[in-house]
Scaffold this motif. Structure first.
Motif: not given
Length: 219
Positions: A42-43, A46-47, A49-50, A53
């Protein structure tokens, strides 16, 4: 009174307590490892995706800033700038096209053509593929493929770059030059035109010397 335990029984109970503590520590560590295994993907997502983005955001913002900068630029078709040097001699800076940078006030020239006029029939013409005109700094830098035609002497200079100081009318270049005219031809590493072409100086430097071939009239 409580009867004292047999030493062997005490050791057995102590061993059982140690085993129980070790088992509890192992179960705690196992639960922690399972939790990390669930959280780590998950981490990572998330990284990732960040980062994606942020990359998309910067790309979009760069495009917006570039379009905003371009929208503020002023494009001119076949512009003609007129001026005088410090001695009142006229000059013109023309071009096939020009783009004015609103931040610096300078003009990017496309197909520039300069004319330096002493006031008579003598006109020095300078053409090139591109250039930069700085009205505030009062200079023009043009190149490549610079061609300087001196209407008075008949000499033509070809050079990669020409720097024109519109305050003095002096034209200089230090990237090599070839000159040809009625008297012959020569090559040099640098040159300078004074008095709007009335006087020309050539210099050599390093391995590049002044070399020339002169025409001698027959007797």
């Amino acid at each position: 009174m409580t009867e004292p335990l047999d030493p062997r029984e005490e050791r057995r109970r102590a061993d059982e307590a140690r085993v129980a503590q070790a088992g509890e520590r192992w179960r705690t560590r196992s639960r922690r490892v399972k939790l990390y295994r669930r959280l780590l993907p998950i981490l990572i997502l998330a990284l990732a995706g960040a980062a994606l983005t942020w990359t998309v955001f910067r790309t979009v913002m760069s495009g917006v800033e570039r379009r905003a900068s371009q929208s503020q630029e002023i494009e001119l078709e076949k512009p003609m700038f007129h001026g005088q040097d410090d001695q009142g001699r006229s000059f013109t800076v023309g071009a096939q096209g020009a783009v004015r940078d609103p931040a610096s006030g300078q003009f990017r020239l496309i197909g520039p053509a300069l004319k330096l006029n002493l006031g008579g029939a003598k006109v020095t013409e300078i053409t090139a593929d591109g250039g930069q005109y700085d009205p505030a700094g009062r200079n023009v830098v043009i190149g490549p493929n610079v061609r300087i035609s001196d209407g008075g002497s008949g000499f033509t200079l070809t050079t990669p770059e020409a720097v024109v100081d519109t305050r003095t009318g002096i034209v200089t270049g230090s990237k090599g030059v070839q000159a040809s005219g009625p008297l012959g031809s020569l090559t040099a590493s640098s040159y300078a035109l004074y008095d709007q072409g009335e006087r020309v100086e050539f210099k050599g430097s390093g391995d590049t010397k002044i070399r020339g071939v002169f025409n001698v009239a027959g007797s």
